[in-house]
Every structure is written in C-alpha cells, then in structure tokens.
Scaffold this motif. Structure first.
Motif, PDB file in Angstrom:
ATOM      1  N   LEU A  33     -17.369 -26.836 -67.188  1.00  0.00           N
ATOM      2  CA  LEU A  33     -18.686 -27.062 -66.585  1.00  0.00           C
ATOM      3  C   LEU A  33     -19.557 -27.942 -67.476  1.00  0.00           C
ATOM      4  CD1 LEU A  33     -21.013 -26.543 -64.583  1.00  0.00           C
ATOM      5  CD2 LEU A  33     -21.442 -24.400 -65.820  1.00  0.00           C
ATOM      6  N   PHE A  34     -19.646 -27.590 -68.750  1.00  0.00           N
ATOM      7  CA  PHE A  34     -20.472 -28.362 -69.670  1.00  0.00           C
ATOM      8  C   PHE A  34     -19.951 -29.781 -69.826  1.00  0.00           C
ATOM      9  CE2 PHE A  34     -23.706 -25.736 -71.941  1.00  0.00           C
ATOM     10  CZ  PHE A  34     -23.624 -24.628 -71.122  1.00  0.00           C
ATOM     11  N   ASP A  35     -18.634 -29.961 -69.847  1.00  0.00           N
ATOM     12  CA  ASP A  35     -18.053 -31.302 -69.955  1.00  0.00           C
ATOM     13  C   ASP A  35     -18.387 -32.137 -68.718  1.00  0.00           C
ATOM     14  OD1 ASP A  35     -16.282 -33.333 -71.192  1.00  0.00           O
ATOM     15  OD2 ASP A  35     -15.004 -32.876 -69.452  1.00  0.00           O
ATOM     16  N   ALA A  36     -18.198 -31.546 -67.539  1.00  0.00           N
ATOM     17  CA  ALA A  36     -18.475 -32.278 -66.294  1.00  0.00           C
ATOM     18  C   ALA A  36     -19.956 -32.628 -66.184  1.00  0.00           C
ATOM     19  CB  ALA A  36     -18.032 -31.460 -65.087  1.00  0.00           C
ATOM     20  N   ALA A  37     -20.837 -31.684 -66.539  1.00  0.00           N
ATOM     21  CA  ALA A  37     -22.280 -31.953 -66.488  1.00  0.00           C
ATOM     22  C   ALA A  37     -22.653 -33.062 -67.463  1.00  0.00           C
ATOM     23  CB  ALA A  37     -23.063 -30.680 -66.806  1.00  0.00           C
ATOM     24  N   ASN A  38     -22.097 -33.009 -68.651  1.00  0.00           N
ATOM     25  CA  ASN A  38     -22.363 -34.040 -69.655  1.00  0.00           C
ATOM     26  C   ASN A  38     -21.918 -35.411 -69.155  1.00  0.00           C
ATOM     27  OD1 ASN A  38     -23.211 -34.933 -72.274  1.00  0.00           O
ATOM     28  ND2 ASN A  38     -21.051 -35.087 -72.815  1.00  0.00           N
ATOM     29  N   ARG A  39     -20.740 -35.482 -68.555  1.00  0.00           N
ATOM     30  CA  ARG A  39     -20.228 -36.751 -68.027  1.00  0.00           C
ATOM     31  C   ARG A  39     -21.098 -37.275 -66.884  1.00  0.00           C
ATOM     32  NH1 ARG A  39     -14.810 -37.946 -69.604  1.00  0.00           N
ATOM     33  NH2 ARG A  39     -13.984 -36.287 -70.916  1.00  0.00           N
ATOM     34  N   ALA A  40     -21.680 -36.355 -66.112  1.00  0.00           N
ATOM     35  CA  ALA A  40     -22.562 -36.750 -65.004  1.00  0.00           C
ATOM     36  C   ALA A  40     -23.979 -37.060 -65.475  1.00  0.00           C
ATOM     37  CB  ALA A  40     -22.595 -35.643 -63.949  1.00  0.00           C
ATOM     38  N   GLY A  41     -24.277 -36.752 -66.735  1.00  0.00           N
ATOM     39  CA  GLY A  41     -25.602 -37.042 -67.282  1.00  0.00           C
ATOM     40  C   GLY A  41     -26.682 -36.074 -66.830  1.00  0.00           C
ATOM     41  N   VAL A  42     -26.285 -34.845 -66.527  1.00  0.00           N
ATOM     42  CA  VAL A  42     -27.245 -33.823 -66.079  1.00  0.00           C
ATOM     43  C   VAL A  42     -27.006 -32.541 -66.867  1.00  0.00           C
ATOM     44  CG1 VAL A  42     -27.467 -34.781 -63.745  1.00  0.00           C
ATOM     45  CG2 VAL A  42     -25.735 -33.039 -64.201  1.00  0.00           C
ATOM     46  N   THR A  43     -27.926 -31.592 -66.729  1.00  0.00           N
ATOM     47  CA  THR A  43     -27.758 -30.299 -67.374  1.00  0.00           C
ATOM     48  C   THR A  43     -26.752 -29.468 -66.575  1.00  0.00           C
ATOM     49  OG1 THR A  43     -29.481 -29.163 -66.113  1.00  0.00           O
ATOM     50  CG2 THR A  43     -30.179 -30.328 -68.136  1.00  0.00           C
ATOM     51  N   PRO A  44     -26.161 -28.448 -67.196  1.00  0.00           N
ATOM     52  CA  PRO A  44     -25.271 -27.569 -66.442  1.00  0.00           C
ATOM     53  C   PRO A  44     -25.971 -26.912 -65.241  1.00  0.00           C
ATOM     54  CG  PRO A  44     -24.896 -27.269 -68.779  1.00  0.00           C
ATOM     55  CD  PRO A  44     -26.101 -28.165 -68.642  1.00  0.00           C
ATOM     56  N   ASN A  45     -27.241 -26.545 -65.378  1.00  0.00           N
ATOM     57  CA  ASN A  45     -27.979 -25.979 -64.238  1.00  0.00           C
ATOM     58  C   ASN A  45     -28.087 -26.987 -63.097  1.00  0.00           C
ATOM     59  OD1 ASN A  45     -28.415 -23.426 -65.256  1.00  0.00           O
ATOM     60  ND2 ASN A  45     -30.490 -23.845 -65.952  1.00  0.00           N
ATOM     61  N   GLU A  46     -28.436 -28.233 -63.423  1.00  0.00           N
ATOM     62  CA  GLU A  46     -28.542 -29.269 -62.389  1.00  0.00           C
ATOM     63  C   GLU A  46     -27.191 -29.495 -61.723  1.00  0.00           C
ATOM     64  OE1 GLU A  46     -32.077 -32.165 -64.052  1.00  0.00           O
ATOM     65  OE2 GLU A  46     -30.139 -32.206 -65.064  1.00  0.00           O
ATOM     66  N   TYR A  47     -26.140 -29.490 -62.516  1.00  0.00           N
ATOM     67  CA  TYR A  47     -24.794 -29.693 -61.984  1.00  0.00           C
ATOM     68  C   TYR A  47     -24.424 -28.572 -60.997  1.00  0.00           C
ATOM     69  CZ  TYR A  47     -19.925 -31.236 -62.017  1.00  0.00           C
ATOM     70  OH  TYR A  47     -18.697 -31.713 -61.654  1.00  0.00           O
ATOM     71  N   CYS A  48     -24.723 -27.332 -61.375  1.00  0.00           N
ATOM     72  CA  CYS A  48     -24.439 -26.187 -60.499  1.00  0.00           C
ATOM     73  C   CYS A  48     -25.265 -26.235 -59.218  1.00  0.00           C
ATOM     74  CB  CYS A  48     -24.700 -24.882 -61.240  1.00  0.00           C
ATOM     75  SG  CYS A  48     -23.480 -24.530 -62.508  1.00  0.00           S
ATOM     76  N   LEU A  49     -26.538 -26.599 -59.330  1.00  0.00           N
ATOM     77  CA  LEU A  49     -27.384 -26.693 -58.141  1.00  0.00           C
ATOM     78  C   LEU A  49     -26.892 -27.789 -57.200  1.00  0.00           C
ATOM     79  CD1 LEU A  49     -30.889 -26.128 -59.733  1.00  0.00           C
ATOM     80  CD2 LEU A  49     -29.716 -24.626 -58.110  1.00  0.00           C
ATOM     81  N   GLN A  50     -26.461 -28.917 -57.765  1.00  0.00           N
ATOM     82  CA  GLN A  50     -25.924 -30.007 -56.938  1.00  0.00           C
ATOM     83  C   GLN A  50     -24.657 -29.545 -56.221  1.00  0.00           C
ATOM     84  OE1 GLN A  50     -27.413 -33.027 -56.457  1.00  0.00           O
ATOM     85  NE2 GLN A  50     -25.835 -33.594 -54.996  1.00  0.00           N
ATOM     86  N   ALA A  51     -23.780 -28.830 -56.928  1.00  0.00           N
ATOM     87  CA  ALA A  51     -22.550 -28.321 -56.318  1.00  0.00           C
ATOM     88  C   ALA A  51     -22.869 -27.334 -55.193  1.00  0.00           C
ATOM     89  CB  ALA A  51     -21.670 -27.668 -57.377  1.00  0.00           C
ATOM     90  N   ALA A  52     -23.845 -26.462 -55.425  1.00  0.00           N
ATOM     91  CA  ALA A  52     -24.249 -25.506 -54.390  1.00  0.00           C
ATOM     92  C   ALA A  52     -24.821 -26.249 -53.183  1.00  0.00           C
ATOM     93  CB  ALA A  52     -25.280 -24.524 -54.946  1.00  0.00           C
ATOM     94  N   ALA A  53     -25.611 -27.278 -53.436  1.00  0.00           N
ATOM     95  CA  ALA A  53     -26.189 -28.062 -52.340  1.00  0.00           C
ATOM     96  C   ALA A  53     -25.099 -28.737 -51.519  1.00  0.00           C
ATOM     97  CB  ALA A  53     -27.152 -29.107 -52.895  1.00  0.00           C
ATOM     98  N   GLU A  54     -24.082 -29.280 -52.190  1.00  0.00           N
ATOM     99  CA  GLU A  54     -22.988 -29.925 -51.469  1.00  0.00           C
ATOM    100  C   GLU A  54     -22.246 -28.927 -50.589  1.00  0.00           C
ATOM    101  OE1 GLU A  54     -20.794 -31.789 -54.621  1.00  0.00           O
ATOM    102  OE2 GLU A  54     -22.337 -33.334 -54.909  1.00  0.00           O
ATOM    103  N   LYS A  55     -22.063 -27.711 -51.076  1.00  0.00           N
ATOM    104  CA  LYS A  55     -21.386 -26.677 -50.281  1.00  0.00           C
ATOM    105  C   LYS A  55     -22.259 -26.255 -49.091  1.00  0.00           C
ATOM    106  CE  LYS A  55     -18.792 -22.458 -50.589  1.00  0.00           C
ATOM    107  NZ  LYS A  55     -17.970 -21.641 -51.446  1.00  0.00           N
ATOM    108  N   LEU A  56     -23.541 -26.066 -49.316  1.00  0.00           N
ATOM    109  CA  LEU A  56     -24.454 -25.723 -48.230  1.00  0.00           C
ATOM    110  C   LEU A  56     -24.496 -26.827 -47.179  1.00  0.00           C
ATOM    111  CD1 LEU A  56     -27.369 -24.208 -50.322  1.00  0.00           C
ATOM    112  CD2 LEU A  56     -25.911 -22.960 -48.704  1.00  0.00           C
ATOM    113  N   TRP A  57     -24.580 -28.076 -47.628  1.00  0.00           N
ATOM    114  CA  TRP A  57     -24.635 -29.243 -46.732  1.00  0.00           C
ATOM    115  C   TRP A  57     -23.361 -29.317 -45.890  1.00  0.00           C
ATOM    116  CZ3 TRP A  57     -28.484 -32.448 -45.497  1.00  0.00           C
ATOM    117  CH2 TRP A  57     -28.187 -33.674 -44.915  1.00  0.00           C
ATOM    118  N   ALA A  58     -22.202 -29.099 -46.538  1.00  0.00           N
ATOM    119  CA  ALA A  58     -20.918 -29.150 -45.827  1.00  0.00           C
ATOM    120  C   ALA A  58     -20.805 -28.043 -44.785  1.00  0.00           C
ATOM    121  CB  ALA A  58     -19.762 -29.063 -46.821  1.00  0.00           C
TER     122      ALA A  58
END
Length: 78
Positions: A33-58
C-alpha cells in the motif's frame, strides 16, 4: 468570469471530513500500500479513498468526485 464561473456554481458541492482510524493489516499489505501510494504521489489515506471511490463508482453509486468535483474519471463497469 464567463463559462468557468457558471460551471463552478452549478457543480459546487460541500466537502466533508472522513475520519478514518488505524487498522491492523499484514505487513506485506502495508508495504504494498505504501509503495503504491508513494508511486502515485499521494498519501496512503488518499490512495485508499481513491480505491474505495473507484469501487463505489463501479457499483453504480452516484457522486461528483472524491477530493474535488469531477476528479473520478474511471469508466463504469457494465
């Protein structure tokens, strides 16, 4: 002023806090999680919220964005 001002007034939505608490996870998940968030240039919290949003949107949920109106541009799954 012009079209930008009118777009902002029609798409304005109130922002709200999401209070997340720490969770116990496996170290390998945390590291990934921390590696993926770092690569995306966001915090782990932001990364998790974005993932949750994508699941909700889908799943068909309707909302204007995650952090800003219109910032979720992933296609819906059919």
């Amino acid at each position: 002023m012009g079209s930008d001002a009118s777009q902002n007034s029609t798409s304005r939505e109130t922002k709200g806090f999401v209070m997340l608490r720490g969770a116990m996870v496996m170290i390998s998940f945390r590291d990934s999680l921390f590696d993926a968030a770092n690569r995306a240039g966001v915090t782990p919290n932001e990364y998790c919220l974005q993932a949750a949003a994508e699941k909700l949107w889908a799943s068909g949920r309707q909302f204007s964005g995650v952090f800003n109106s219109g910032d979720l541009n992933s296609p819906r799954e059919a």
